[in-house]
Structures are given as structure tokens and as C-alpha cells.
Write an enzyme that holds these catalytic residues in place. Structure first.
Site, mmCIF file in Angstrom:
data_model
loop_
_atom_site.group_PDB
_atom_site.id
_atom_site.type_symbol
_atom_site.label_atom_id
_atom_site.label_comp_id
_atom_site.label_asym_id
_atom_site.label_seq_id
_atom_site.Cartn_x
_atom_site.Cartn_y
_atom_site.Cartn_z
ATOM 1 C CE LYS A 223 3.147 -7.606 8.021
ATOM 2 N NZ LYS A 223 3.845 -7.017 9.007
ATOM 3 C CD GLU A 273 -3.934 -2.669 11.676
ATOM 4 O OE1 GLU A 273 -3.542 -3.948 12.381
ATOM 5 O OE2 GLU A 273 -5.187 -3.046 11.215
ATOM 6 C CG ASN A 275 1.382 -4.927 14.571
ATOM 7 O OD1 ASN A 275 0.095 -5.473 14.769
ATOM 8 N ND2 ASN A 275 1.940 -5.294 13.224
ATOM 9 N NE ARG A 277 3.224 -9.834 15.742
ATOM 10 C CZ ARG A 277 2.360 -9.093 15.285
ATOM 11 N NH1 ARG A 277 1.203 -8.183 15.729
ATOM 12 N NH2 ARG A 277 2.098 -9.649 14.126
ATOM 13 N NE ARG A 323 6.670 -13.659 7.373
ATOM 14 C CZ ARG A 323 5.841 -13.263 8.267
ATOM 15 N NH1 ARG A 323 4.622 -13.802 8.292
ATOM 16 N NH2 ARG A 323 5.974 -12.255 8.657
HETATM 17 C C1 MV4 Z 1 -6.750 -0.657 4.568
HETATM 18 C C2 MV4 Z 1 -6.416 -0.546 2.847
HETATM 19 C C3 MV4 Z 1 -6.208 0.769 1.834
HETATM 20 N N1 MV4 Z 1 -6.825 1.639 2.480
HETATM 21 N N2 MV4 Z 1 -6.867 0.827 4.255
HETATM 22 C C4 MV4 Z 1 -5.625 -4.907 5.236
HETATM 23 C C5 MV4 Z 1 -5.104 -5.018 6.880
HETATM 24 C C6 MV4 Z 1 -5.869 -4.012 7.593
HETATM 25 N N3 MV4 Z 1 -4.300 -4.469 8.707
HETATM 26 C C7 MV4 Z 1 -5.652 -2.587 7.330
HETATM 27 N N4 MV4 Z 1 -5.617 -3.364 5.718
HETATM 28 C C8 MV4 Z 1 -5.579 -2.182 4.884
HETATM 29 N N5 MV4 Z 1 -5.988 -1.038 5.103
HETATM 30 C C9 MV4 Z 1 -7.051 1.693 4.199
HETATM 31 N N6 MV4 Z 1 -7.906 3.308 4.202
HETATM 32 C C10 MV4 Z 1 -5.789 -1.759 2.635
HETATM 33 C C11 MV4 Z 1 -5.633 -2.628 2.848
HETATM 34 C C12 MV4 Z 1 -4.837 -3.714 2.661
HETATM 35 C C13 MV4 Z 1 -3.019 -3.836 2.976
HETATM 36 C C14 MV4 Z 1 -2.477 -3.515 4.033
HETATM 37 C C15 MV4 Z 1 -1.763 -4.240 3.939
HETATM 38 C C16 MV4 Z 1 -1.142 -5.009 3.865
HETATM 39 C C17 MV4 Z 1 -1.530 -5.543 2.490
HETATM 40 C C18 MV4 Z 1 -3.194 -5.572 2.231
HETATM 41 C C19 MV4 Z 1 -4.151 -5.834 1.422
HETATM 42 C C20 MV4 Z 1 -5.469 -5.932 0.929
HETATM 43 C C21 MV4 Z 1 -5.971 -4.609 1.896
#
Ligand code: MV4
Length: 437
Positions: A223, A273, A275, A277, A323
């Protein structure tokens, strides 16, 4: 730093641990007592559990605040703290480990009635993956259950890409986490990353502290700019996010501070997800609620009830965080180690600076490249943006390259000013400016 401040206001004494590379950091200067836990490399100091536990025991600590990284989401560490009579300032080890396994977290959230992305549990073979993808519908994502942050993640647009993607997701997951298990989700196109802050106490009270938009991320998924509240979020989507976050926490008996991450596409929200923390970007939430989240973490960990109910708190104004990292933003944000020369941070109404550095400080090569967070608060989003631009221009850091100019560039875009950005925004901006050079 952050934790010392909360403790000082609560009248709690602090012991800071530091590595040989970090002895001159501000968190060390501010603590009541300090102890070296090993050499610079994290495996020998900040991730060395026996050294950290010994430091707490010899100094007579009651509790350990694990911070943002390192051992903060390590269930084994939380359990070892408990085994030594030390209060781990965070949720129960069982919840940390459930949420650390992304496929388990998703199943638990689904059981709690939280909207999750269509997909599967753990996949054991390519054939199983191919069959599942027919149901889910292409494009799909293969994700590592031990992952998060994008490691072991592969996009699959059609059946002929499956074998390769499945194998490489698995081997990357195995190499990164010593756990090659993967699962599948429908790929959500052009989503925003919006997360909800929660707090729970040991009496079963759970509150949410609104949402943050964290869609401005580097191609590495780190981020760069966060804001609260999320701009252009429909009241229905906002209410759904807040409601689901609280429902999820009640379902697992969540205690302490946590964040539920969602993908948001139009009015559709999908749990991604959790977190377990306190996160780096928590200040934007603190600014709009006027609540010190670290103090609340310490209070609930010591067995006190939350000092407020949901109906006691509400959002006021808007906050943005930039940041400031020691990175070369023009070369894939390559980390810059070195010695800082001039360091001048901004001030004035509505500006907060959280930092561990000062003029003359050396930036060791071992740790995260973040130097400081600048947080701007305003009555409106427009006021917060103007104030942030003023604060960034007021800031001088020489000796290493920083992300200050890139943050100014982002704030100046039409997309950011209109609050119309998703997770593809910064990667696209970087490509367009690289092409212009
Ligand atoms: C996804 C998504 C699109 N569809 N899941 C990126 C890291 C991990 N935390 C999960 N991520 C993603 N999951 C589905 N089903 C797109 C991403 C993703 C993303 C998510 C949040 C912030 C930035 C991102 C950059 C690329 C892909």
C-alpha cells in the site's frame, strides 16, 4: 514509537527491544528500558522467539505488543507468550492460526454469513482444478492458502492455462511458505480493496470502526496511500461491509484489534482476508473516530471491557495517509539504504507524522523501507487532500530517494481527486509515466 506513546498516556512502562542495526531508532530512545535482541538480520533478532521471550522475562514485562509485522500474526509466538505468563496483545492463538490459513478463513467467514468470492476449498490436483473452474467460470485465480499479499497467486483465463498456473502457484507457495496447498476463486475484475477495522473485548463486545480504502497499491501489492472513509461507496455497500465485519467477529469470538479485507466491485462485496494485527494504516481510522486503537488494544488485552459501544462512536471528517518510504519510485520502488541528511517533517493543523527517523539516522538494509507516515485530517475529503499536498511539499528528506514525489503525483490525478480508483490505478499510472520518459 506508536506503542510507547499509547503506553505513556496509559501510565504503562515500556521495554523496547532492538537489533544491533537499530540501536539509534526513535522507538529505543522513547522507551523506559531497552534491550538488544540480536544482530541486524531479522531471523537473528526480531524473529528470534527465544530472544524476545527472554528479553520480556528478564525485564519483568507483563505483556508483549508485537507491532505490525515480524511475529504479530504468528500463532506459535502468541501461544509461547501465554505459556510464559506473558499477555500477547492480540487475539487468541487459535484465531490467528485460523485466519492465517486463507482457505480456512474463507470457510469460517462463509459459515458466519459473510459474502465470500465464489470458489473452492483446497484443490488436490489439476483435474480437480479444471472441473472446479467449469463451475466457477473463467477467469479464475489460484491462491496459496498460506499466502496473502499475492505470493503463490496465478490468474487462469482458460482451461489450457490451468496446468501451468496450477503447478507454478503450488511450487511458489511451497517455496515461500513450505505449504504448497492452493484453492480457487473467481477473479473479480477491477475491484477496490476496502477493509473494515474491528475491536473486540473478552466480554463478547465487538465494534467496527468503519472502513479504509487501500486500493492505491504498488504492483508488489504494498500500500502507498490509504484513506478513510472510502470515497464513493454506496450506503448499502458500506452498511453491508460494517455489518459483515461485526458478524464475523462475533462468530469467532474475536478479541483485540483486527481488520477484515474485502474486494468491492460496484455494490458487490467479497471477503478476502482477515488480518489479526493492528495495521500500518490504522491512523486514518483513529483520526476520523478520535479513538486511540493501540490504547484500546492494551486495555482489552489487560482484561478491561471496551470503553464504548457502537452507538457511542461516529465518523467525523476525512483522513488520508501517505507512506514515506526510502525507495526509488522511478525504479520499481527499489529500497534505498543509507544515511539521512536533512529531515524536516510537516506540522500544522490536521497533520500527524508517525516516524522512527531523524536527520543523521542510518537506514539499515534489513528492514521495511518505510521512514514515516504522514496523515492529513480535514472536515471534507477535498480539505484532507489539500492539506496532504501542503504537508508533502513542506517535507524535506535528503540522503535517500523517497516516495514523496510519487505521492504528490498520485494526489494530483483526476482519478484520485474524484475518488474513482481501484487496485489497477497505481500500476497503470506507473506504466503511463514510465512510457512518457
Ligand atoms: C483477488 C483479486 C481478484 N479476485 N481475488 C492480491 C493479494 C491478495 N491479498 C489477494 N489479492 C487479490 N485477490 C479475487 N478473487 C485481486 C487481488 C489483487 C489485489 C487485491 C487487493 C489489493 C491489490 C491487489 C492487486 C492485485 C490483485
Amino acid at each position: 514509537m506508536r506503542i510507547n506513546r499509547a503506553c505513556q498516556e496509559l501510565g504503562v512502562c515500556t521495554v523496547a527491544v532492538f537489533s544491533e542495526a537499530d540501536r539509534d531508532s526513535l522507538h529505543v530512545r522513547q522507551a523506559d528500558e531497552t534491550l538488544c535482541v540480536g544482530p541486524g538480520p531479522v531471523s537473528r533478532s526480531y524473529l528470534n522467539i527465544p530472544n524476545i521471550i527472554s528479553a520480556a522475562l528478564v525485564t519483568g514485562c507483563d505483556a508483549i505488543h508485537p507491532g505490525y509485522g515480524f511475529l504479530a500474526e504468528n500463532a506459535r509466538f502468541a501461544q509461547i507468550c501465554a505459556d510464559h505468563g506473558l499477555t500477547f496483545i492480540g487475539p487468541q492463538p487459535s484465531v490467528i492460526s485460523a485466519m492465517g490459513d486463507k482457505a480456512t478463513a474463507k470457510r469460517v467467514m462463509h459459515e458466519a454469513g459473510v459474502a465470500t468470492t465464489p470458489g473452492t476449498g483446497i484443490l488436490d490436483s489439476v483435474d480437480e482444478a479444471l472441473a472446479a473452474a467449469e463451475n466457477v467460470g473463467y477467469p479464475v485465480l489460484i491462491k496459496a492458502t498460506a499466502g496473502g499479499g499475492g505470493k503463490g497467486m496465478r490468474e487462469v483465463r482458460s482451461a489450457d492455462e490451468m496446468e501451468r498456473a496450477f503447478a507454478s502457484a503450488r511450487s511458489e507457495a511451497e517455496a515461500s511458505f513450505k505449504d504448497g496447498r492452493v484453492y480457487m476463486e473467481k477473479l473479480i475484475l477491477n475491484p477496490r480493496h476496502i477493509e473494515v477495522q474491528v475491536l473486540g473485548d473478552s466480554f463478547g463486545s465487538v465494534v467496527h470502526l468503519g472502513e479504509r480504502d487501500c486500493s492505491v497499491q504498488k504492483p508488489s501489492h504494498q500500500k502507498l496511500i490509504e484513506e478513510a472513509p472510502a470515497p464513493r461507496l454506496s450506503p448499502a455497500a458500506r452498511d453491508a461491509l460494517h455489518e459483515m465485519a461485526v458478524k464475523a467477529c462475533r462468530h469467532v469470538g474475536y478479541t483485540n484489534a483486527g481488520t477484515l479485507e474485502f474486494l468491492v466491485s460496484g455494490d458487490h462485496v467479497y471477503f478476502m482476508e482477515m488480518n489479526t494485527r493492528i495495521q500500518v494504516e490504522h491512523p486514518v481510522t483513529e483520526m476520523i473516530f478520535g479513538i486511540d486503537l493501540v490504547k484500546e488494544q492494551i486495555r482489552v488485552a489487560s482484561g478491561e471491557p471496551l470503553g464504548f459501544a457502537q452507538s457511542d462512536i461516529r465518523v467525523r471528517g476525512h483522513a488520508i495517509e501517505c507512506r514515506i518510504n526510502a525507495e526509488d519510485a522511478e525504479h520499481n520502488f527499489a529500497p534505498q539504504a543509507g544515511t539521512l541528511e536533512t529531515v524536516v517533517f510537516p506540522g500544522g493543523l490536521g497533520i500527524r507524522v508517525d516516524t522512527h527517523v531523524y536527520g543523521g539516522a542510518t537506514i539499515p538494509p534489513y528492514y521495511d523501507s518505510m521512514l514515516a507516515k504522514i496523515i492529513a485530517f480535514g472536515d471534507t475529503r477535498e480539505a484532507a487532500i489539500s492539506r496532504m499536498e501542503r504537508a508533502l511539499r513542506e517535507t524535506t528528506i535528503t540522503g535517500v530517494n523517497t516516495t514523496i514525489q510519487k505521492c504528490l503525483e498520485i494526489l494530483a490525478t483526476r482519478e484520485f481527486r474524484e475518488g474513482r480508483y481501484d487496485i489497477g490505478f497505481l500500476p497503470a499510472l506507473l506504466l503511463s509515466t514510465a512510457a512518457a520518459h
